[in-house]
Motif scaffolding. Structure first.
Motif, PDB file in Angstrom:
ATOM      1  N   GLY A  62       0.578  -1.254  -0.030  1.00 18.72           N
ATOM      2  CA  GLY A  62      -0.069  -0.061   0.063  1.00 18.72           C
ATOM      3  C   GLY A  62       0.729   1.325   0.248  1.00 18.72           C
ATOM      4  N   ASN A  63       0.095   2.450   0.155  1.00 19.90           N
ATOM      5  CA  ASN A  63       0.834   3.602  -0.103  1.00 19.90           C
ATOM      6  C   ASN A  63       1.122   4.302   1.472  1.00 19.90           C
ATOM      7  OD1 ASN A  63       1.668   5.979  -1.470  1.00 19.90           O
ATOM      8  ND2 ASN A  63      -0.173   7.159  -1.076  1.00 19.90           N
ATOM      9  N   SER A  64       1.946   3.540   2.139  1.00 19.84           N
ATOM     10  CA  SER A  64       2.484   4.142   3.490  1.00 19.84           C
ATOM     11  C   SER A  64       3.914   4.244   3.662  1.00 19.84           C
ATOM     12  CB  SER A  64       1.636   3.313   4.385  1.00 19.84           C
ATOM     13  OG  SER A  64       2.367   2.137   4.512  1.00 19.84           O
ATOM     14  N   MET A  65       4.199   5.172   4.734  1.00 19.26           N
ATOM     15  CA  MET A  65       5.689   5.238   5.138  1.00 19.26           C
ATOM     16  C   MET A  65       6.022   3.733   5.749  1.00 19.26           C
ATOM     17  SD  MET A  65       6.921   8.329   4.952  1.00 19.26           S
ATOM     18  CE  MET A  65       8.039   8.575   6.400  1.00 19.26           C
ATOM     19  N   VAL A  66       5.270   3.128   6.405  1.00 20.05           N
ATOM     20  CA  VAL A  66       5.613   1.666   6.733  1.00 20.05           C
ATOM     21  C   VAL A  66       6.062   0.834   5.869  1.00 20.05           C
ATOM     22  CG1 VAL A  66       4.843  -0.493   8.306  1.00 20.05           C
ATOM     23  CG2 VAL A  66       4.511   2.117   9.092  1.00 20.05           C
ATOM     24  N   SER A  67       4.917   0.696   4.749  1.00 25.19           N
ATOM     25  CA  SER A  67       5.257  -0.559   3.788  1.00 25.19           C
ATOM     26  C   SER A  67       6.500  -0.190   2.888  1.00 25.19           C
ATOM     27  CB  SER A  67       3.902  -0.661   2.598  1.00 25.19           C
ATOM     28  OG  SER A  67       3.632   0.652   2.128  1.00 25.19           O
ATOM     29  N   ALA A  68       6.583   1.362   2.593  1.00 25.46           N
ATOM     30  CA  ALA A  68       7.689   1.528   1.906  1.00 25.46           C
ATOM     31  C   ALA A  68       9.108   1.154   2.613  1.00 25.46           C
ATOM     32  CB  ALA A  68       7.699   3.206   1.572  1.00 25.46           C
ATOM     33  N   THR A  69       9.395   1.330   3.936  1.00 23.86           N
ATOM     34  CA  THR A  69      10.284   1.093   4.651  1.00 23.86           C
ATOM     35  C   THR A  69      10.587  -0.275   4.693  1.00 23.86           C
ATOM     36  OG1 THR A  69      10.039   3.056   6.057  1.00 23.86           O
ATOM     37  CG2 THR A  69      11.350   1.097   6.994  1.00 23.86           C
ATOM     38  N   ILE A  70       9.517  -1.200   4.870  1.00 22.92           N
ATOM     39  CA  ILE A  70       9.833  -2.730   4.851  1.00 22.92           C
ATOM     40  C   ILE A  70      10.113  -3.324   3.697  1.00 22.92           C
ATOM     41  CG2 ILE A  70       8.674  -4.748   5.191  1.00 22.92           C
ATOM     42  CD1 ILE A  70       6.654  -3.531   7.132  1.00 22.92           C
ATOM     43  N   ASN A  71       9.651  -2.526   2.325  1.00 20.74           N
ATOM     44  CA  ASN A  71      10.076  -3.052   1.082  1.00 20.74           C
ATOM     45  C   ASN A  71      11.383  -2.700   0.754  1.00 20.74           C
ATOM     46  OD1 ASN A  71       7.427  -4.341   0.825  1.00 20.74           O
ATOM     47  ND2 ASN A  71       6.455  -2.413   0.267  1.00 20.74           N
ATOM     48  N   THR A  72      11.671  -1.441   1.241  1.00 24.90           N
ATOM     49  CA  THR A  72      13.049  -0.886   0.643  1.00 24.90           C
ATOM     50  C   THR A  72      14.259  -1.384   1.609  1.00 24.90           C
ATOM     51  OG1 THR A  72      12.781   1.267   1.669  1.00 24.90           O
ATOM     52  CG2 THR A  72      11.836   0.961  -0.413  1.00 24.90           C
ATOM     53  N   ARG A  73      13.710  -1.595   3.043  1.00 26.97           N
ATOM     54  CA  ARG A  73      14.685  -1.810   3.967  1.00 26.97           C
ATOM     55  C   ARG A  73      15.463  -0.866   4.406  1.00 26.97           C
ATOM     56  NH1 ARG A  73      16.836  -7.577   4.498  1.00 26.97           N
ATOM     57  NH2 ARG A  73      15.107  -9.095   3.626  1.00 26.97           N
ATOM     58  N   LYS A  74      14.883   0.502   3.904  1.00 26.97           N
ATOM     59  CA  LYS A  74      15.547   1.730   4.359  1.00 26.97           C
ATOM     60  C   LYS A  74      14.849   2.662   5.087  1.00 26.97           C
ATOM     61  CE  LYS A  74      18.412   1.617   0.340  1.00 26.97           C
ATOM     62  NZ  LYS A  74      18.936   2.463  -0.970  1.00 26.97           N
ATOM     63  N   SER A  75      15.305   3.432   6.121  1.00 30.83           N
ATOM     64  CA  SER A  75      14.520   4.700   6.965  1.00 30.83           C
ATOM     65  C   SER A  75      13.885   5.534   5.818  1.00 30.83           C
ATOM     66  CB  SER A  75      15.269   4.981   7.970  1.00 30.83           C
ATOM     67  OG  SER A  75      16.540   5.899   7.258  1.00 30.83           O
ATOM     68  N   ARG A  76      12.862   5.991   6.153  1.00 29.49           N
ATOM     69  CA  ARG A  76      12.153   7.211   5.420  1.00 29.49           C
ATOM     70  C   ARG A  76      11.630   8.116   6.346  1.00 29.49           C
ATOM     71  NH1 ARG A  76      10.324   6.315   0.187  1.00 29.49           N
ATOM     72  NH2 ARG A  76       9.110   7.964  -0.503  1.00 29.49           N
ATOM     73  N   ILE A  77      11.991   9.450   5.936  1.00 24.76           N
ATOM     74  CA  ILE A  77      11.626  10.653   6.758  1.00 24.76           C
ATOM     75  C   ILE A  77      10.878  11.654   5.809  1.00 24.76           C
ATOM     76  CG2 ILE A  77      12.353  12.599   7.961  1.00 24.76           C
ATOM     77  CD1 ILE A  77      15.028  11.208   8.771  1.00 24.76           C
ATOM     78  N   ALA A  78       9.666  12.025   6.582  1.00 23.22           N
ATOM     79  CA  ALA A  78       8.715  12.856   5.796  1.00 23.22           C
ATOM     80  C   ALA A  78       8.664  14.198   6.842  1.00 23.22           C
ATOM     81  CB  ALA A  78       7.250  12.428   5.596  1.00 23.22           C
ATOM     82  N   LEU A  79       9.399  15.137   6.443  1.00 18.28           N
ATOM     83  CA  LEU A  79       9.601  16.484   7.117  1.00 18.28           C
ATOM     84  C   LEU A  79       7.974  17.123   7.232  1.00 18.28           C
ATOM     85  CD1 LEU A  79      13.070  17.717   6.116  1.00 18.28           C
ATOM     86  CD2 LEU A  79      12.186  16.420   8.090  1.00 18.28           C
ATOM     87  N   ASP A  80       7.418  16.839   6.041  1.00 23.80           N
ATOM     88  CA  ASP A  80       5.948  17.612   5.921  1.00 23.80           C
ATOM     89  C   ASP A  80       4.998  16.674   5.127  1.00 23.80           C
ATOM     90  OD1 ASP A  80       3.803  18.758   5.426  1.00 23.80           O
ATOM     91  OD2 ASP A  80       4.666  20.677   4.560  1.00 23.80           O
ATOM     92  N   VAL A  81       4.243  15.767   5.911  1.00 25.34           N
ATOM     93  CA  VAL A  81       3.626  14.593   5.194  1.00 25.34           C
ATOM     94  C   VAL A  81       2.606  15.034   4.237  1.00 25.34           C
ATOM     95  CG1 VAL A  81       3.800  13.331   7.598  1.00 25.34           C
ATOM     96  CG2 VAL A  81       1.736  14.913   7.282  1.00 25.34           C
ATOM     97  N   GLY A  82       2.329  16.167   4.279  1.00 21.55           N
ATOM     98  CA  GLY A  82       1.260  16.905   3.155  1.00 21.55           C
ATOM     99  C   GLY A  82       2.096  17.007   1.756  1.00 21.55           C
ATOM    100  N   LEU A  83       3.285  16.684   1.999  1.00 21.20           N
ATOM    101  CA  LEU A  83       4.277  16.559   0.657  1.00 21.20           C
ATOM    102  C   LEU A  83       4.769  15.176   0.303  1.00 21.20           C
ATOM    103  CD1 LEU A  83       6.291  20.099   1.049  1.00 21.20           C
ATOM    104  CD2 LEU A  83       3.959  19.629  -0.387  1.00 21.20           C
TER     105      LEU A  83
END
Length: 397
Positions: free
Chosen positions: A45-66
């Motif tokens: 799905g379209n989420s920070m958690v799924s992206a992190t698990i799939n790429t095995r890399k941390s992900r930071i969103a300084l402004d979640v709107g963007l």
């Protein structure tokens, strides 16, 4: 708020369709509510958690709107920034540590490094817990397997051997129910059946029903099948719908063979809400099946040998009886009698005969006022008395 996903994969960035991550632990009021509600995020799905698990890399969103992959949670409407870090131990991804803030740009490289250290420690703890649990499970299975080996080796007949396999297998893999059937292809019949657990329909299964669905596929191919759900497309539509109606989830079906021929099947099933079976369960099942096949073949050979010996013994007894009957027809001519077992003779008037039959030894009785004695000689065939020869002899000799 922070949440840890309990996802046990994927490996090498693979995403399995329909898999989800859920937070078994959370902090703060909202974090606790997410856990209580069983909140889940699809891994594709379209989420920070799924992206992190799939790429095995941390992900930071300084402004979640963007942030293009941010999941808007209705329980967290004030989230302005978010960081997700993978929980990795070795080559295994356990899930993700997800932290959200109501402040914009709340996370920087320094805070990300600290949180990553925390995530790594959590992953190591999860891995240690997993390994400990796996070791305990392996020890328990080894104990069960040892007990099964002893029980199956001491089985006195085929039915007992089949029941041992069904019982121990069901316990070892923690299944809801297990069925075992032996079949005769020539007679097209179920020759033996055994079950353990929730098996109210055990007696309802027929040769025809066993040759349908996954069981029929296994009978034809001679190979085990692991099916995780009715929707995995392995079985025909008819049996798939029946499987759904009975609430059956994951199952394993394996063949029982002797001399390369499939003589039956063993099926272990879990409900839809129970755990999925794994290839390790299949390997364990096949180890137990192989042992059972050997025992069944040995018991079959033993039964065949016993039947052959019984038939031979009956034939020998018949022929021996005929020979003795022919022999004794002329005994009365020379003062010798034959007393066969079951003949209507009052042994009370023939004490020597009664004694010979009772003791299995030669008995003698002297007749008063005569110069004769009566001698009874028991005739024993294979430990069983078949009669007595009664001789009249002169005491003057």
């Amino acid at each position: 708020q922070a949440a840890v996903g309990d996802f046990q994969g994927p490996r090498q960035g693979h995403v399995a369709q329909g898999e989800r991550a859920c937070p078994p632990h959370g902090t703060g009021h909202v974090g606790r509510r997410l856990v209580e509600q069983g909140h889940k995020l699809p891994l594709d799905g379209n989420s920070m958690v799924s992206a992190t698990i799939n790429t095995r890399k941390s992900r930071i969103a300084l402004d979640v709107g963007l942030e293009p992959v941010h999941f808007v949670n209705p329980l967290l409407p004030d989230t302005r920034s978010e960081i997700a870090l993978p929980l990795i131990a070795g080559d295994r991804v356990f899930g993700a540590l997800d932290v959200q803030s109501i402040e914009e740009a709340a996370f920087d490289e320094a805070s990300a490094s600290v949180l990553q250290i925390m995530a790594d420690q959590i992953a190591i703890a999860l891995e240690n817990t997993r390994l400990f649990g796996q070791t305990q499970q392996d020890l328990q299975r080894a104990e069960y397997l040892s007990r099964f080996t002893s029980a199956i080796a001491n089985a006195t007949d085929i039915q007992e051997a089949c029941q041992n396999l069904a019982t121990y297998l069901n316990d070892i893999v923690r299944a809801d129910r297990t069925y075992l059937f032996l079949i005769d292809h020539k007679l097209k019949q179920v020759m033996a059946r055994a079950g353990y657990g929730n098996v109210p329909d055990l007696e309802d299964q027929t040769y025809g029903s066993l040759n349908a669905g996954i069981t029929g596929m296994v009978i034809q191919s001679g190979k085990p099948v692991l099916s995780l759900s009715a929707d995995d497309g392995i079985e025909p539509a008819e049996t798939r719908e029946r499987r759904k109606l009975t609430g059956s989830g994951a199952l394993i079906v394996a063949p029982l063979k002797t001399k390369g021929e499939v003589i039956g099947t063993v099926t272990t099933i879990n409900r839809i809400d129970q755990r999925l079976f794994t290839q390790n369960d299949v390997d364990l099942l096949m180890t137990m099946v192989t042992q059972t096949e050997t025992i069944i073949e040995n018991l079959r050979l033993l039964e065949q040998t016993e039947r052959a010996l019984s038939d031979l013994d009956a034939s020998n007894r018949r022929l021996t009886g005929e020979t003795w009957t022919s022999f004794t027809r002329g005994l009365n001519r020379d003062g010798t009698d034959w007393v066969g077992i079951g003949e209507p003779i009052e042994h009370a008037d023939q004490p020597e005969v009664a004694e010979a039959l009772a003791t299995g030894r030669i008995a003698a009785q002297t007749q008063p006022n005569t110069k004769q004695a009566l001698i009874a000689v028991p005739i024993i065939l294979r430990g069983v008395s078949i009669g007595v020869i009664r001789l009249r002899v002169s005491t003057e000799d």
